[in-house]
Design an enzyme around this catalytic site. Structure first.
Site, PDB file in Angstrom:
ATOM      1  N   ASP A 205      22.372  65.042 -11.721  1.00  0.00           N
ATOM      2  CA  ASP A 205      23.396  65.042 -11.779  1.00  0.00           C
ATOM      3  C   ASP A 205      23.729  63.069 -12.043  1.00  0.00           C
ATOM      4  O   ASP A 205      23.290  62.325 -11.540  1.00  0.00           O
ATOM      5  CB  ASP A 205      24.591  65.547 -10.433  1.00  0.00           C
ATOM      6  CG  ASP A 205      24.451  64.604  -9.121  1.00  0.00           C
ATOM      7  OD1 ASP A 205      23.376  64.155  -9.402  1.00  0.00           O
ATOM      8  OD2 ASP A 205      24.765  65.633  -8.316  1.00  0.00           O
ATOM      9  N   ASP A 207      26.821  60.168  -9.830  1.00  0.00           N
ATOM     10  CA  ASP A 207      27.206  60.156  -8.522  1.00  0.00           C
ATOM     11  C   ASP A 207      28.462  58.983  -9.108  1.00  0.00           C
ATOM     12  O   ASP A 207      27.620  58.545  -8.914  1.00  0.00           O
ATOM     13  CB  ASP A 207      26.533  61.006  -6.710  1.00  0.00           C
ATOM     14  CG  ASP A 207      25.380  61.388  -7.497  1.00  0.00           C
ATOM     15  OD1 ASP A 207      26.285  62.482  -7.037  1.00  0.00           O
ATOM     16  OD2 ASP A 207      24.482  61.603  -7.542  1.00  0.00           O
ATOM     17  N   ASP A 295      29.353  64.513  -9.394  1.00  0.00           N
ATOM     18  CA  ASP A 295      30.272  64.593  -8.514  1.00  0.00           C
ATOM     19  C   ASP A 295      31.057  62.832  -8.404  1.00  0.00           C
ATOM     20  O   ASP A 295      30.737  61.907  -8.376  1.00  0.00           O
ATOM     21  CB  ASP A 295      28.784  64.299  -6.991  1.00  0.00           C
ATOM     22  CG  ASP A 295      28.339  65.563  -7.282  1.00  0.00           C
ATOM     23  OD1 ASP A 295      29.048  66.521  -7.622  1.00  0.00           O
ATOM     24  OD2 ASP A 295      27.760  65.534  -6.515  1.00  0.00           O
TER      25      ASP A 295
HETATM   26  P1  TTP Z   1      22.581  64.218  -4.976  1.00  0.00           P
HETATM   27  O1  TTP Z   1      23.279  64.113  -6.149  1.00  0.00           O
HETATM   28  O2  TTP Z   1      22.437  65.640  -4.151  1.00  0.00           O
HETATM   29  O3  TTP Z   1      21.206  63.295  -5.218  1.00  0.00           O
HETATM   30  P2  TTP Z   1      20.757  62.599  -5.315  1.00  0.00           P
HETATM   31  O4  TTP Z   1      21.156  61.619  -6.250  1.00  0.00           O
HETATM   32  O5  TTP Z   1      19.702  61.591  -4.772  1.00  0.00           O
HETATM   33  O6  TTP Z   1      19.009  62.907  -6.722  1.00  0.00           O
HETATM   34  P3  TTP Z   1      19.424  63.578  -7.845  1.00  0.00           P
HETATM   35  O7  TTP Z   1      19.198  62.957  -8.824  1.00  0.00           O
HETATM   36  O8  TTP Z   1      18.860  64.877  -7.911  1.00  0.00           O
HETATM   37  O9  TTP Z   1      21.221  63.881  -8.301  1.00  0.00           O
HETATM   38  O10 TTP Z   1      23.321  63.666  -3.454  1.00  0.00           O
HETATM   39  C1  TTP Z   1      23.579  61.612  -3.155  1.00  0.00           C
HETATM   40  C2  TTP Z   1      23.166  61.677  -2.092  1.00  0.00           C
HETATM   41  O11 TTP Z   1      24.678  61.896  -1.596  1.00  0.00           O
HETATM   42  C3  TTP Z   1      23.080  62.720  -0.931  1.00  0.00           C
HETATM   43  O12 TTP Z   1      21.921  61.232  -0.146  1.00  0.00           O
HETATM   44  C4  TTP Z   1      23.938  63.027   0.032  1.00  0.00           C
HETATM   45  C5  TTP Z   1      24.752  62.089  -0.076  1.00  0.00           C
HETATM   46  N1  TTP Z   1      25.812  63.622   0.092  1.00  0.00           N
HETATM   47  C6  TTP Z   1      26.779  63.549   0.906  1.00  0.00           C
HETATM   48  O13 TTP Z   1      26.593  62.611   2.169  1.00  0.00           O
HETATM   49  N2  TTP Z   1      28.045  63.845   1.081  1.00  0.00           N
HETATM   50  C7  TTP Z   1      28.021  64.853   0.248  1.00  0.00           C
HETATM   51  O14 TTP Z   1      28.929  65.544   0.500  1.00  0.00           O
HETATM   52  C8  TTP Z   1      27.233  65.584  -1.022  1.00  0.00           C
HETATM   53  C9  TTP Z   1      27.660  66.327  -1.245  1.00  0.00           C
HETATM   54  C10 TTP Z   1      26.111  64.317  -1.379  1.00  0.00           C
HETATM   55 MN    MN Z   2      22.928  62.652  -8.065  1.00  0.00          MN
HETATM   56 MN    MN Z   3      24.993  64.645  -6.552  1.00  0.00          MN
END
Ligand code: TTP
Ligand code: MN
Ligand code: MN
Ligand code: MN
Length: 371
Positions: A205, A207, A295
């Site tokens: 995703d 973020d 996100d």
């Molecule tokens: P992710 O998007 O799940 O993981 P990622 O970006 O490390 O890997 P990917 O490439 O698979 O997307 O989460 C990113 C970070 O955000 C992770 O360290 C957890 C944090 N997080 C929070 O702290 N609070 C939340 O509510 C959510 C959803 C994530």
């Molecule tokens: Mn991510």
């Molecule tokens: Mn995420």
């Protein structure tokens, strides 16, 4: 990560994972084996071994050398008896009997398949498995199964959102979010976080943290962004969670895995024309668009630093950093604050607030400079 120096945690190898140009076959075999075992325990809701294998996998990921003998891993942290015996088996025979058994297990395969759908966790997957369902068509053909809105979107966009998101696509989404923020408030900013901020080339995703210098405005900022995405016709799914953050309850004395800030989990439609070099999907290119998971989190600006740290991940790094804060520094770290347990809470909250404010200012300045 420059903060590694600040916190003097260079001893901990799991922190140094990303960006090491090593590709060694056996090590990856072992790493994958650990991840399968971790997932197997997660499906069985056994937390201890699950975390142990996750940690062992992340230690291996951090190594700058190839694993050829078990003896060489002697001084490494987080490798327990069970990890070592799996490792030994793979070093000797190139495979692990236990892991192969799991991989060929019908229940494991089914849960793995079901949990790959957005909105389906281990509990739901288990429920479906117990009812004798084994495939997506089984689920979709079963009239008594009610899919919630999230799961419906998960199935609808399954092909697109299970395909990796490229850096070019993340950049394009960054532009979309940034434009939306700036149209709402000129001094607002969107910062890329998560895996892409750690330098990953692909993600599941994208973020972002969105901020406004006006404390108290952040909740509405997020709903305004969502409205703008809807107006643009690119909002395919939205799960919005309003803030439950209460400044007066800081510092929190218990560990909190999830933060209380306003956030949303989205599926956006990304048009091919917005992405340099096209979409990371053959199908999508002919369609002209693909669906992507995005996100957004929107903390009050004085909490920006902690949110940025928390959302940059990885999850394993965050766990390790929090454990380090707790056991080596007698501090509590989460996405909201860093709290010094050895000092009076009022005293310690002040410098932390100052640092946080300074970082928030810094972030706004650098965003503005970019613009
Ligand atoms: P992710 O998007 O799940 O993981 P990622 O970006 O490390 O890997 P990917 O490439 O698979 O997307 O989460 C990113 C970070 O955000 C992770 O360290 C957890 C944090 N997080 C929070 O702290 N609070 C939340 O509510 C959510 C959803 C994530
Ligand atoms: Mn991510
Ligand atoms: Mn995420
Ligand atoms: Mn993830």
């Amino acid at each position: 990560l420059p903060m590694m120096h600040v916190l003097d945690i260079s001893w901990f190898t799991a922190c140094m994972r990303e960006g090491r140009p090593v590709a060694v076959e056996t090590r990856h075999l072992i790493q994958d084996a650990f991840e399968v075992l971790a997932e197997f325990y997660e499906f069985n809701e056994v937390e201890g071994p699950c975390l142990a294998f996750r940690r062992a996998a992340s230690v291996l990921k951090s190594l700058a050398w190839s694993v050829r003998r078990l003896g060489a891993t002697e001084g490494l942290p987080c490798l327990g008896e069970r990890s070592k015996s799996v490792m030994e088996e793979i070093l000797q025979s190139g495979r692990s009997f236990e892991v192969e058994k799991i991989l060929s297990d019908e229940r494991y395969q089914t849960l793995k398949l079901f949990t790959s759908v957005f909105g389906v966790g281990p509990k739901t997957a288990e429920k479906w498995y117990r009812r004798g369902l084994r495939s997506f068509s089984d689920i979709l053909a079963e009239p008594s199964i009610h899919l919630n809105r999230m799961q419906q979107s998960g199935f609808r966009h399954y092909g697109d959102i299970s395909r990796a998101v490229s850096r070019a696509e993340a950049r394009a989404l960054g532009n979309i979010i940034d434009e939306a923020v700036r149209a709402i408030t000129a001094d607002g900013a969107a910062a890329l976080t998560g895996g892409f901020r750690r330098g990953k080339e692909f993600g599941h995703d994208v973020d972002f943290i969105v901020t406004t210098p006006e404390v108290g405005r952040e909740d509405r900022l997020l709903t305004d962004i969502i409205e703008s995405l809807k107006q643009q016709g690119i909002l395919l799914y939205c799960d919005y969670q309003a803030s439950t953050f209460d400044q007066s309850k800081l510092p929190s004395h218990k560990f909190e895995a999830m933060d209380h800030f306003a956030k949303c989990f989205l599926i956006l439609r990304l048009d091919c024309s917005r992405v340099d070099g096209g979409l990371n999907s053959v199908e999508g290119d002919s369609r002209g668009w693909r669906a992507v998971r995005v996100d957004l989190v929107s903390p009050p600006v004085d909490r920006y630093a902690f949110t940025l740290l928390g959302w940059t991940g990885s999850r394993q790094f965050e766990r390790d950093l929090r454990r380090f804060a707790r056991s080596e520094r007698r501090m509590l770290l989460d996405n909201h604050a860093l709290y010094d347990k050895t000092k009076d809470s009022d005293d310690s909250a002040r410098p932390v607030r100052l640092i946080s404010n300074a970082w928030g200012r810094e972030a706004r300045r650098s965003e503005r400079d970019k613009g």
